[in-house]
Structure formats: structure tokens, C-alpha cells
Design a protein around this motif. Sequence first.
Motif, short mmCIF file in Angstrom:
data_model
loop_
_atom_site.label_atom_id
_atom_site.label_comp_id
_atom_site.label_asym_id
_atom_site.label_seq_id
_atom_site.Cartn_x
_atom_site.Cartn_y
_atom_site.Cartn_z
N GLY A 90 0.87 -1.16 0.00
CA GLY A 90 0.00 0.00 0.00
C GLY A 90 0.91 1.21 0.00
O GLY A 90 1.45 1.59 1.04
N VAL A 91 1.13 1.81 -1.17
CA VAL A 91 2.10 2.89 -1.34
C VAL A 91 1.41 4.25 -1.32
O VAL A 91 0.42 4.46 -2.02
CB VAL A 91 2.86 2.72 -2.68
CG1 VAL A 91 3.85 3.85 -2.91
CG2 VAL A 91 3.57 1.38 -2.73
N GLN A 92 1.95 5.16 -0.51
CA GLN A 92 1.43 6.52 -0.47
C GLN A 92 1.81 7.23 -1.77
O GLN A 92 2.97 7.21 -2.18
CB GLN A 92 2.00 7.29 0.72
CG GLN A 92 1.46 6.83 2.04
CD GLN A 92 -0.04 7.04 2.14
OE1 GLN A 92 -0.54 8.12 1.89
NE2 GLN A 92 -0.75 5.99 2.51
N ALA A 144 14.02 -3.72 -8.28
CA ALA A 144 13.89 -3.69 -9.74
C ALA A 144 13.03 -2.50 -10.16
O ALA A 144 13.35 -1.80 -11.13
CB ALA A 144 13.29 -5.00 -10.25
N TRP A 145 11.95 -2.25 -9.43
CA TRP A 145 11.12 -1.09 -9.73
C TRP A 145 11.88 0.21 -9.49
O TRP A 145 11.82 1.14 -10.30
CB TRP A 145 9.86 -1.10 -8.89
CG TRP A 145 8.84 -2.13 -9.29
CD1 TRP A 145 8.77 -2.83 -10.46
CD2 TRP A 145 7.73 -2.56 -8.51
NE1 TRP A 145 7.69 -3.67 -10.44
CE2 TRP A 145 7.03 -3.53 -9.27
CE3 TRP A 145 7.26 -2.23 -7.24
CZ2 TRP A 145 5.88 -4.16 -8.79
CZ3 TRP A 145 6.12 -2.86 -6.77
CH2 TRP A 145 5.43 -3.82 -7.54
N ARG A 146 12.60 0.29 -8.38
CA ARG A 146 13.36 1.53 -8.07
C ARG A 146 14.35 1.87 -9.17
O ARG A 146 14.53 3.04 -9.51
CB ARG A 146 14.10 1.37 -6.74
CG ARG A 146 13.21 1.57 -5.54
CD ARG A 146 13.99 1.50 -4.26
NE ARG A 146 15.00 2.54 -4.23
CZ ARG A 146 15.75 2.81 -3.19
NH1 ARG A 146 15.62 2.11 -2.09
NH2 ARG A 146 16.62 3.77 -3.21
N ARG A 147 15.00 0.86 -9.70
CA ARG A 147 15.99 1.09 -10.77
C ARG A 147 15.37 1.69 -12.03
O ARG A 147 16.06 2.31 -12.83
CB ARG A 147 16.72 -0.20 -11.12
CG ARG A 147 17.77 -0.60 -10.08
CD ARG A 147 18.65 -1.73 -10.56
NE ARG A 147 17.93 -2.98 -10.76
CZ ARG A 147 17.69 -3.89 -9.83
NH1 ARG A 147 18.14 -3.71 -8.61
NH2 ARG A 147 17.03 -4.99 -10.12
N LEU A 148 14.07 1.51 -12.20
CA LEU A 148 13.40 2.07 -13.37
C LEU A 148 13.37 3.59 -13.34
O LEU A 148 13.36 4.23 -14.39
CB LEU A 148 11.97 1.55 -13.46
CG LEU A 148 11.79 0.06 -13.74
CD1 LEU A 148 10.32 -0.33 -13.60
CD2 LEU A 148 12.33 -0.30 -15.11
N GLY A 149 13.29 4.17 -12.15
CA GLY A 149 13.18 5.62 -12.01
C GLY A 149 11.73 6.07 -12.09
O GLY A 149 10.84 5.34 -12.56
N ALA A 150 11.50 7.29 -11.64
CA ALA A 150 10.14 7.82 -11.51
C ALA A 150 9.38 7.87 -12.83
O ALA A 150 8.20 7.53 -12.89
CB ALA A 150 10.19 9.21 -10.87
N ALA A 163 9.72 6.06 -15.67
CA ALA A 163 9.34 4.73 -16.14
C ALA A 163 8.28 4.11 -15.22
O ALA A 163 7.39 3.40 -15.70
CB ALA A 163 10.56 3.83 -16.24
N LEU A 164 8.36 4.37 -13.93
CA LEU A 164 7.35 3.87 -13.00
C LEU A 164 5.98 4.44 -13.36
O LEU A 164 4.99 3.70 -13.42
CB LEU A 164 7.71 4.22 -11.56
CG LEU A 164 8.87 3.44 -10.96
CD1 LEU A 164 9.35 4.10 -9.66
CD2 LEU A 164 8.48 1.99 -10.71
N ILE A 221 7.93 5.13 -5.40
CA ILE A 221 8.72 3.91 -5.24
C ILE A 221 10.21 4.20 -5.44
O ILE A 221 11.06 3.65 -4.74
CB ILE A 221 8.24 2.82 -6.23
CG1 ILE A 221 6.86 2.31 -5.79
CG2 ILE A 221 9.24 1.67 -6.34
CD1 ILE A 221 6.19 1.37 -6.79
N ALA A 222 10.52 5.08 -6.36
CA ALA A 222 11.92 5.38 -6.70
C ALA A 222 12.71 5.99 -5.55
O ALA A 222 13.93 5.90 -5.52
CB ALA A 222 11.99 6.29 -7.92
#
Length: 145
Positions: free
Chosen positions: A27-29, A65-71, A73-74, A83-84
Motif C-alpha cells: 500500500g504505497v502513499q 527492480a522497480w526503483r531502478r526504473l526511475g520515476a 518509467a514507473l 517507489i523510486a
Amino acid sequence: MRPDVEYGSERRDGQTATEPSVGIFWGVQNGGRTVLVTDRTTLAQAETYGDCLTHPRGHHEVWEAWRRLGATALRRRGLPPTIATHEYEAFPRGRVVYMRGPALFTLYADRRLQRPATISELVRLFGLTGLHHAVRSDAHYRILA
């Protein structure tokens, strides 16, 4: 009543699993709201763990893996850009496993995600509507803040 939770998924093919799935979730803010994000695996592709079927990937692995995508791409993938800039442990999280003996899906979730509306949405996202499931707490899926 204004919903306090939005729902999103790592998958681009729609948010609802087309068949029962196991996996992990947070559950991400994001912009003052909580967004559910998931990483799912069908039962046919799940890993055996004792008498259970479980998702082959862990929270840390998926989050990094998601963090490496950057804001940017997310955002394109429908994931919150926050997430980044955060560690995977910063947000309430959980896991869905399938217990073969009792034929039961168990949603292990931080208590902050155990609200009826959130559980209903997780059931939908993991394709568990109409299937036997239980909700449990577990120290692995608890944030301390």
C-alpha cells in the motif's frame, strides 16, 4: 464517501488477475492516497514451499527492480513514482499464498491493509473472488513507523 485507497498493479494487462494468483503487494502513499501495487504469479507458475504454493519473488527483489526504473518509467507502468525514492519497508505490505491442504488462499498483510475495502480489492486483484481465503497478520509484513 471518498475512497482513501486507489488501486494499481505492476501489470499493464488490466488490474484483475484472470485466474487465481499468489504474490506480493504494498500500500504505497502517492499524492495523499494509498495505491495498491502488486506482483503476481498464477498457481500454475507458483513455487512449492512445504504444503503451500507461493510467489517466487520477494519484496526486496521486486522493489529494487522497480526503483531502478526511475520515476518516469514507473509512471509509464502505472506505478507510483514514490517507489523510486523509498525503501521497500517504508510502506505496509503483504503476501498471498495458497495452502494446498485446506485449499485456502491466505493474505498475510500489515494491519494497516486489513480494512474490508482494501481486502476486497486485494481479493479482486489476485483473482480470488468467490474462493476460500483468510486474512492474517505476520511480523514480516509490518512497518514499525
